[in-house]
Design a protein around this motif. Structure first.
Motif, PDB file in Angstrom:
ATOM      1  N   ASN A   1      28.168  57.677  37.121  1.00 52.35           N
ATOM      2  CA  ASN A   1      27.009  57.310  36.302  1.00 52.35           C
ATOM      3  C   ASN A   1      26.924  55.808  36.047  1.00 52.35           C
ATOM      4  N   GLY A   2      27.774  55.047  36.723  1.00 48.93           N
ATOM      5  CA  GLY A   2      27.676  53.595  36.649  1.00 48.93           C
ATOM      6  C   GLY A   2      28.187  52.977  35.365  1.00 48.93           C
ATOM      7  N   LYS A   3      29.052  53.698  34.648  1.00 52.27           N
ATOM      8  CA  LYS A   3      29.534  53.198  33.360  1.00 52.27           C
ATOM      9  C   LYS A   3      30.805  52.352  33.476  1.00 52.27           C
ATOM     10  N   CYS A   4      31.375  52.268  34.676  1.00 45.02           N
ATOM     11  CA  CYS A   4      32.695  51.626  34.796  1.00 45.02           C
ATOM     12  C   CYS A   4      32.766  50.669  35.988  1.00 45.02           C
ATOM     13  N   VAL A   5      31.712  49.949  36.236  1.00 42.57           N
ATOM     14  CA  VAL A   5      31.701  49.104  37.436  1.00 42.57           C
ATOM     15  C   VAL A   5      31.502  47.636  37.086  1.00 42.57           C
ATOM     16  N   ASN A   6      31.987  47.236  35.934  1.00 43.83           N
ATOM     17  CA  ASN A   6      31.811  45.852  35.506  1.00 43.83           C
ATOM     18  C   ASN A   6      32.987  44.958  35.856  1.00 43.83           C
ATOM     19  N   CYS A   7      34.096  45.540  36.358  1.00 41.04           N
ATOM     20  CA  CYS A   7      35.212  44.687  36.759  1.00 41.04           C
ATOM     21  C   CYS A   7      34.760  43.814  37.931  1.00 41.04           C
ATOM     22  N   GLY A   8      35.333  42.643  38.019  1.00 38.87           N
ATOM     23  CA  GLY A   8      34.959  41.729  39.089  1.00 38.87           C
ATOM     24  C   GLY A   8      33.775  40.858  38.750  1.00 38.87           C
ATOM     25  N   ILE A   9      33.071  41.165  37.651  1.00 33.77           N
ATOM     26  CA  ILE A   9      31.941  40.351  37.215  1.00 33.77           C
ATOM     27  C   ILE A   9      32.440  39.436  36.102  1.00 33.77           C
ATOM     28  N   PRO A  10      32.457  38.119  36.326  1.00 31.02           N
ATOM     29  CA  PRO A  10      32.995  37.197  35.312  1.00 31.02           C
ATOM     30  C   PRO A  10      32.380  37.471  33.952  1.00 31.02           C
ATOM     31  N   PRO A  11      33.179  37.365  32.856  1.00 34.87           N
ATOM     32  CA  PRO A  11      34.564  36.861  32.844  1.00 34.87           C
ATOM     33  C   PRO A  11      35.615  37.957  32.975  1.00 34.87           C
ATOM     34  N   LYS A  12      35.238  39.147  33.411  1.00 33.10           N
ATOM     35  CA  LYS A  12      36.200  40.252  33.514  1.00 33.10           C
ATOM     36  C   LYS A  12      37.155  40.044  34.687  1.00 33.10           C
ATOM     37  N   GLU A  13      38.273  40.793  34.642  1.00 33.47           N
ATOM     38  CA  GLU A  13      39.258  40.716  35.709  1.00 33.47           C
ATOM     39  C   GLU A  13      38.692  41.283  37.004  1.00 33.47           C
ATOM     40  N   SER A  14      39.318  40.930  38.129  1.00 30.60           N
ATOM     41  CA  SER A  14      38.868  41.467  39.408  1.00 30.60           C
ATOM     42  C   SER A  14      39.127  42.967  39.455  1.00 30.60           C
ATOM     43  N   CYS A  15      38.408  43.661  40.330  1.00 28.03           N
ATOM     44  CA  CYS A  15      38.594  45.102  40.487  1.00 28.03           C
ATOM     45  C   CYS A  15      39.866  45.362  41.310  1.00 28.03           C
ATOM     46  N   PRO A  16      40.566  46.456  41.026  1.00 26.04           N
ATOM     47  CA  PRO A  16      41.753  46.769  41.829  1.00 26.04           C
ATOM     48  C   PRO A  16      41.376  47.182  43.249  1.00 26.04           C
ATOM     49  N   LEU A  17      42.236  46.848  44.184  1.00 23.90           N
ATOM     50  CA  LEU A  17      42.063  47.251  45.569  1.00 23.90           C
ATOM     51  C   LEU A  17      43.007  48.403  45.879  1.00 23.90           C
ATOM     52  N   LEU A  18      42.525  49.323  46.674  1.00 25.47           N
ATOM     53  CA  LEU A  18      43.332  50.483  47.055  1.00 25.47           C
ATOM     54  C   LEU A  18      44.363  50.087  48.102  1.00 25.47           C
ATOM     55  N   GLY A  19      45.537  50.718  48.038  1.00 25.85           N
ATOM     56  CA  GLY A  19      46.481  50.610  49.136  1.00 25.85           C
ATOM     57  C   GLY A  19      47.458  49.462  49.009  1.00 25.85           C
ATOM     58  N   TYR A  20      47.704  48.801  50.130  1.00 22.37           N
ATOM     59  CA  TYR A  20      48.774  47.817  50.209  1.00 22.37           C
ATOM     60  C   TYR A  20      48.650  46.714  49.164  1.00 22.37           C
ATOM     61  N   TYR A  21      47.414  46.296  48.887  1.00 30.66           N
ATOM     62  CA  TYR A  21      47.217  45.165  47.977  1.00 30.66           C
ATOM     63  C   TYR A  21      46.944  45.604  46.538  1.00 30.66           C
ATOM     64  N   ALA A  22      47.252  46.839  46.221  1.00 29.67           N
ATOM     65  CA  ALA A  22      47.030  47.331  44.857  1.00 29.67           C
ATOM     66  C   ALA A  22      47.871  46.562  43.845  1.00 29.67           C
ATOM     67  N   ASP A  23      49.012  46.012  44.280  1.00 26.61           N
ATOM     68  CA  ASP A  23      49.877  45.325  43.319  1.00 26.61           C
ATOM     69  C   ASP A  23      49.311  43.987  42.865  1.00 26.61           C
ATOM     70  N   ASN A  24      48.174  43.565  43.449  1.00 31.00           N
ATOM     71  CA  ASN A  24      47.503  42.373  42.927  1.00 31.00           C
ATOM     72  C   ASN A  24      47.052  42.584  41.487  1.00 31.00           C
ATOM     73  N   TRP A  25      46.969  43.852  41.080  1.00 28.42           N
ATOM     74  CA  TRP A  25      46.512  44.184  39.730  1.00 28.42           C
ATOM     75  C   TRP A  25      47.673  44.331  38.756  1.00 28.42           C
ATOM     76  N   LYS A  26      48.877  44.103  39.246  1.00 28.52           N
ATOM     77  CA  LYS A  26      50.079  44.338  38.444  1.00 28.52           C
ATOM     78  C   LYS A  26      50.107  43.484  37.176  1.00 28.52           C
ATOM     79  N   GLU A  27      49.743  42.216  37.295  1.00 23.82           N
ATOM     80  CA  GLU A  27      49.816  41.320  36.144  1.00 23.82           C
ATOM     81  C   GLU A  27      48.828  41.727  35.060  1.00 23.82           C
ATOM     82  N   TYR A  28      47.643  42.185  35.479  1.00 25.31           N
ATOM     83  CA  TYR A  28      46.664  42.619  34.477  1.00 25.31           C
ATOM     84  C   TYR A  28      47.164  43.859  33.735  1.00 25.31           C
TER      85      TYR A  28
END
Length: 451
Positions: free
Chosen positions: A278-305
């Motif tokens: 329903n489009g209620k959770c797609v604001n990540c990645g839009i400044p000033p929010k944090e980037s959206c998590p990526l699936l798979g190998y690079y998922a740990d880029n979200w570790k610090e957040y």
């Protein structure tokens, strides 16, 4: 004496012919599954220097393993037919493509091959003990737990968790690919994979209503298509064996897609799949929010957040296409109407570029409510990302087969990309959509004020 030398030479030739020059994954038959197999764990090392010819290693022989590099263990699950996993070679090569590391295939096919699932499940802790003995020797040689990464598939995910517990959660990372549900659902943390088993635990749930584990097990838990039926998988038993394993295996193929350059699957942190759709959770990645998590190998880029959260856990949802590389591209379709009466229905939107490429999204999972002068923001998912849209078409439908045909009077429609928020947003004004009739138009750039 000459005869003795000749005899020794012949014996050496015989030995070299019979030894396995390049160890390969144990291949068993369905007969082996029926009679059962005793546990035998084999470890096969691959590096960029020996990508196609594995080296057999064990706790007394580390071979060419470089302890200064990351070491990734790949642990398979239940093998009811005895055949090697069809995805194993692609996963090994994909990992070596993205990083210069050690990749160790954990072959416990003798033990996992059985028609009785309970027998395979009962051997998981024993496999974990073998892996701990090997990692202990790595540590003696100077390796760091920070550099240990375990990828576990199905039962293999829980094996990885058991190893992590033995090191008090100090392993660098564990990825669980649709961790096994049967015999593990509802079990306490000590009897399954748990977020505390490594410094970072990410999990992909692709078959939560059958073979996979439903509840969150990691720091971040990804639920493709809600974690249920995966697009492109058989819906009935007429699909044969794929009907039983396709959803479960999809987690592996989604992970594989993250190792390729042509697809980065973005997921959206959310409390539920319904809220995401329903489009209620797609604001990540839009400044000033944090980037959206990526699936798979690079998922740990979200570790610090995640470290900023208490507890450091979240669920993330996304949709996929039916075929590899599975990526879908998200847009918002904002519609303001001026109908006097409320209209309920769905929208189908189709985009076309100047080259004639077409991509379509049916936004029909839940009827939208259109009220006079109220903006409705609909989340559209396309399997192609068209850089420059030449034409847009819209179809409005109430889902009624018989009865009156309705009109939807659109005051303004706006199309905006979530994957590329920097792109110009496209608008169109004063449209009348006749129900079930396609309306095609050329969009214009939205005024800066509306962006």
């Amino acid at each position: 004496m000459l005869r003795l030398y000749f005899f020794i030479s012949v014996m050496c030739l015989v030995k070299s012919d019979t030894d396995e020059t390049c160890p390969s994954f144990t291949r068993l038959s369905f007969h082996s599954a029926v009679v059962g197999t005793g546990l035998n764990v084999r470890l096969m090392l691959y590096t960029r220097r020996n990508r196609t010819c594995a080296q057999a290693v064990n706790s007394t022989f580390l071979g060419n393993l470089n302890v200064t590099k990351k070491t990734t263990f790949v642990v398979h699950g239940f093998r009811p037919t005895g055949s090697p996993p069809v995805w194993m070679e692609d996963l090994v090569q994909g990992l070596l493509d993205v990083e210069d590391m050690n990749v160790i295939v954990v072959d416990w096919n003798r033990g996992a091959t059985t028609v009785i699932y309970n027998h395979a499940s009962s051997k998981t802790r024993k496999v974990a003990v073998v892996l701990k003995e090997f990692i202990d020797q790595m540590l003696v040689q100077g390796a760091s737990l920070d550099d240990i990464y375990m990828i576990g598939v199905s039962l293999g995910a829980h094996i990885a968790g058991f190893v992590g517990k033995m090191y008090n959660g100090q392993l660098g990372r564990i990825t669980g690919l649709d961790p096994a549900g049967p015999l593990f659902n509802g079990r306490p943390p000590e009897d399954r994979l748990d977020p505390g088993d490594a410094q970072f635990v990410d999990v992909i749930h692709s078959d939560i209503d059958a073979l996979g584990y439903k509840e969150p097990l990691g720091n971040i838990d990804f639920y493709p298509n809600g974690g249920l039926d995966q697009p492109g998988c058989p819906k009935t038993i007429l699909g044969g064996l794929r009907y039983f394993k396709c959803d479960h295996q999809r987690s592996v193929y989604l992970y594989l897609s993250s190792l390729r350059e042509n697809c980065s699957i973005t997921a959206y942190p959310c409390d539920s799949y319904r809220d995401y759709r329903n489009g209620k959770c797609v604001n990540c990645g839009i400044p000033p929010k944090e980037s959206c998590p990526l699936l798979g190998y690079y998922a740990d880029n979200w570790k610090e957040y995640l470290k900023q959260k208490d507890p450091p856990m979240t669920k993330a949802f996304f949709d996929t296409a039916e075929k590899e590389p599975f990526c879908m591209y998200h847009y918002f379709v904002d519609i303001i109407t001026w109908n006097k009466n409320i209209r309920r229905g769905s929208i189908t939107i189709k985009l076309r570029d100047k080259a004639g490429n077409i991509t379509e999204s049916k936004i029909n999972h839940e009827p939208a409510v259109f009220q006079k002068y109220h903006q409705v923001s609909l989340l559209a998912r396309f399997n192609q990302d068209l850089d420059k849209v030449a034409t847009i078409s819209l179809v409005f439908s109430t889902g009624s087969v018989i009865g009156p045909r309705y009109k939807l009077r659109v005051l303004r429609m706006k199309l905006r990309s979530l994957a590329h928020p920097e792109r110009p947003q496209l608008c169109r004004y004063d449209l009348v959509l006749m129900e079930n009739i396609e309306t095609v138009f050329q969009p214009i750039l939205c005024p800066k004020l509306l962006m």
